[in-house]
Structure formats: C-alpha cells, structure tokens
Write a protein that holds these residues in place. Structure first.
Motif, PDB file in Angstrom:
ATOM      1  N   VAL A   1       0.817  -1.210   0.000  1.00 56.94           N
ATOM      2  CA  VAL A   1       0.000   0.000   0.000  1.00 56.94           C
ATOM      3  C   VAL A   1       0.854   1.264   0.000  1.00 56.94           C
ATOM      4  N   PHE A   2       1.907   1.303   0.834  1.00 58.18           N
ATOM      5  CA  PHE A   2       2.621   2.553   1.081  1.00 58.18           C
ATOM      6  C   PHE A   2       3.987   2.701   0.413  1.00 58.18           C
ATOM      7  N   TYR A   3       4.729   1.613   0.221  1.00 52.26           N
ATOM      8  CA  TYR A   3       6.126   1.752  -0.182  1.00 52.26           C
ATOM      9  C   TYR A   3       6.304   2.443  -1.528  1.00 52.26           C
ATOM     10  N   GLY A   4       5.365   2.255  -2.442  1.00 49.74           N
ATOM     11  CA  GLY A   4       5.470   2.913  -3.744  1.00 49.74           C
ATOM     12  C   GLY A   4       5.439   4.428  -3.649  1.00 49.74           C
TER      13      GLY A   4
ATOM     14  N   LEU B   1      13.796   7.256   2.288  1.00 51.36           N
ATOM     15  CA  LEU B   1      12.478   7.234   2.920  1.00 51.36           C
ATOM     16  C   LEU B   1      11.835   8.607   2.794  1.00 51.36           C
ATOM     17  N   PHE B   2      10.551   8.646   2.461  1.00 53.93           N
ATOM     18  CA  PHE B   2       9.797   9.872   2.232  1.00 53.93           C
ATOM     19  C   PHE B   2      10.420  10.708   1.110  1.00 53.93           C
ATOM     20  N   SER B   3      10.743  10.026   0.034  1.00 57.02           N
ATOM     21  CA  SER B   3      11.344  10.684  -1.124  1.00 57.02           C
ATOM     22  C   SER B   3      10.322  11.559  -1.846  1.00 57.02           C
ATOM     23  N   ASP B   4      10.809  12.630  -2.474  1.00 55.97           N
ATOM     24  CA  ASP B   4       9.924  13.477  -3.270  1.00 55.97           C
ATOM     25  C   ASP B   4       9.779  12.953  -4.702  1.00 55.97           C
ATOM     26  N   LYS B   5      10.431  11.805  -4.969  1.00 53.08           N
ATOM     27  CA  LYS B   5      10.312  11.154  -6.274  1.00 53.08           C
ATOM     28  C   LYS B   5       9.963   9.671  -6.068  1.00 53.08           C
ATOM     29  N   PRO B   6       8.756   9.383  -5.609  1.00 45.28           N
ATOM     30  CA  PRO B   6       8.364   7.992  -5.319  1.00 45.28           C
ATOM     31  C   PRO B   6       8.391   7.131  -6.572  1.00 45.28           C
TER      32      PRO B   6
ATOM     33  N   GLY C   1       2.969  -0.770  -4.327  1.00 45.07           N
ATOM     34  CA  GLY C   1       4.326  -0.923  -3.816  1.00 45.07           C
ATOM     35  C   GLY C   1       4.838  -2.349  -3.965  1.00 45.07           C
ATOM     36  N   GLN C   2       6.158  -2.479  -3.940  1.00 40.67           N
ATOM     37  CA  GLN C   2       6.807  -3.787  -4.022  1.00 40.67           C
ATOM     38  C   GLN C   2       7.147  -4.276  -2.614  1.00 40.67           C
ATOM     39  N   VAL C   3       6.990  -5.559  -2.375  1.00 38.94           N
ATOM     40  CA  VAL C   3       7.312  -6.145  -1.070  1.00 38.94           C
ATOM     41  C   VAL C   3       8.813  -6.398  -0.986  1.00 38.94           C
ATOM     42  N   VAL C   4       9.415  -5.972   0.122  1.00 37.14           N
ATOM     43  CA  VAL C   4      10.862  -6.119   0.334  1.00 37.14           C
ATOM     44  C   VAL C   4      11.162  -7.470   0.969  1.00 37.14           C
ATOM     45  N   ASP C   5      12.058  -8.236   0.343  1.00 34.89           N
ATOM     46  CA  ASP C   5      12.539  -9.511   0.880  1.00 34.89           C
ATOM     47  C   ASP C   5      14.042  -9.449   1.028  1.00 34.89           C
TER      48      ASP C   5
END
Length: 200
Positions: free
Chosen positions: A112-115, A128-133, A140-144
C-alpha cells in the motif's frame, strides 16, 4: 490468552518486520548481497507480493492482489477476535492467528505505502519519504532479504524431474512477515489438536 497479548504479538512482529525492511531498503541497492555465513545471506530483492515472486498479469493485477489482501486481513482479524472473545480459543490458536495476521499486514504495508514513500532502489539507495516515489498507492513492491542457500550443486541424474540439474536448497528469499505467516501456519498444522482445543 487476551486480545491485548495477541495485539502485542502483532505489534512486535510488525515492528521488527518494518524496521528490517526499511533498513535494507535504505542501505542496500536492489540485488545487493551480503554473506553472513556460507549458508545465510542478506539479499535485497523486491516482488509483487505473492509467494515465489508470482505476478498476477494485467494492468490491475497488483491492485487486485492488494485489495484481496486487505479483505483477507479483515477476515483474519475477525477470526482472532472471535477466537478470543466468543470461543475462548487455545493459546496455540490465538498465537497462530496473531502471527498470520501480523505477517499478512506487514506485507500489505509494503504494497500500500512503499510505492509512495520510497524512491527507486535500482542502482541507488532508496530514500524514505522521497519526493520522487517509484510507484502509486497500492502498487508498492514487497521487500525480501533473508536467503538460506544451505546446499547448492547438481543433483544425481537418477532423481526424477530435477536429476542432473543445477539445484539450490533452500532458494526462497523472504522477510520477517513471511516467517510469521509460515510459523503461524506451522502451528496450526503440527499442533492441530491443541490449537483447536477449547479452553475452559
């Protein structure tokens, strides 16, 4: 077990899951690997969020997966509440449901949020909290990151299907949320009688 204790389990799993993902996301470039032991590596990958990196084809495949997970988490949350408040479920059952719920919710946070809160990890460290998501909400992609290549080699030719082929055991790459889900399911399978035994 009370709901408060179940919620504490969920909170702790989510905390460790998200802290580990944020650390890897902001300190590793996509595909970067660090060897801890020969049989244990930290390898940063991202996927659509299904097991083994499976994707749902089509423009709305990722959105459908995320929405399905939200519905599933709602159902699991109700199962937890009902098991504690109405059915006086065993500690085995409540812990298992709490772990599954925490794991599912942990991967939903990524989807939901990472993208929207990270920029791209290709050839650079994400911010984190980039101005260029790198993506949109719900995409969003799931981090493994956990990789356990315990054994790698060519299997004997007499083994059906995989014989004579290059093989790695264990080749899945996963995260804390995945471990929580697997542990919860494992409790339900291996401690089935105790899990579904009602307490007085």
């Amino acid at each position: 077990m009370s709901l408060r204790k179940a919620y504490l389990i969920i909170f702790l799993v989510l905390l460790v899951d998200q802290l580990s993902k944020i650390f890897v996301k902001t300190n590793f470039i996509l595909g970067e690997e660090v060897e801890v032991f020969s049989w244990f590596k930290i390898l940063f990958i991202e996927n659509e969020g299904m097991a083994w990196g499976t994707k749902i084809p089509g423009t709305y495949g990722k959105l459908f997966l995320t929405l399905f997970r939200l519905v599933a988490v709602t159902g699991i949350g109700y199962w937890l509440w009902e098991s504690v408040e109405r059915k006086n479920g065993s500690n085995y059952l409540i812990v298992a449901i709490a772990l599954i719920l925490a794991g599912a919710f942990g991967n939903i946070i990524d989807s939901v949020f990472y993208g929207r809160i990270f920029n791209d990890s290709n050839a650079q460290l994400a911010t984190l909290f980039s101005d260029k998501p790198y993506g949109a909400w719900f995409h969003g992609q799931v981090v493994d990151m956990f990789y356990f290549p315990i054994w790698h080699g060519v299997l004997p030719s007499w083994i059906p299907v995989w014989g004579g082929k290059d093989f790695t055991f264990f080749n899945a790459i996963f995260n804390v949320a995945d471990m929580a889900i697997s542990t919860g399911v494992g409790i339900l399978i291996f401690f089935n009688k105790k899990a579904f035994h009602k307490t007085n």
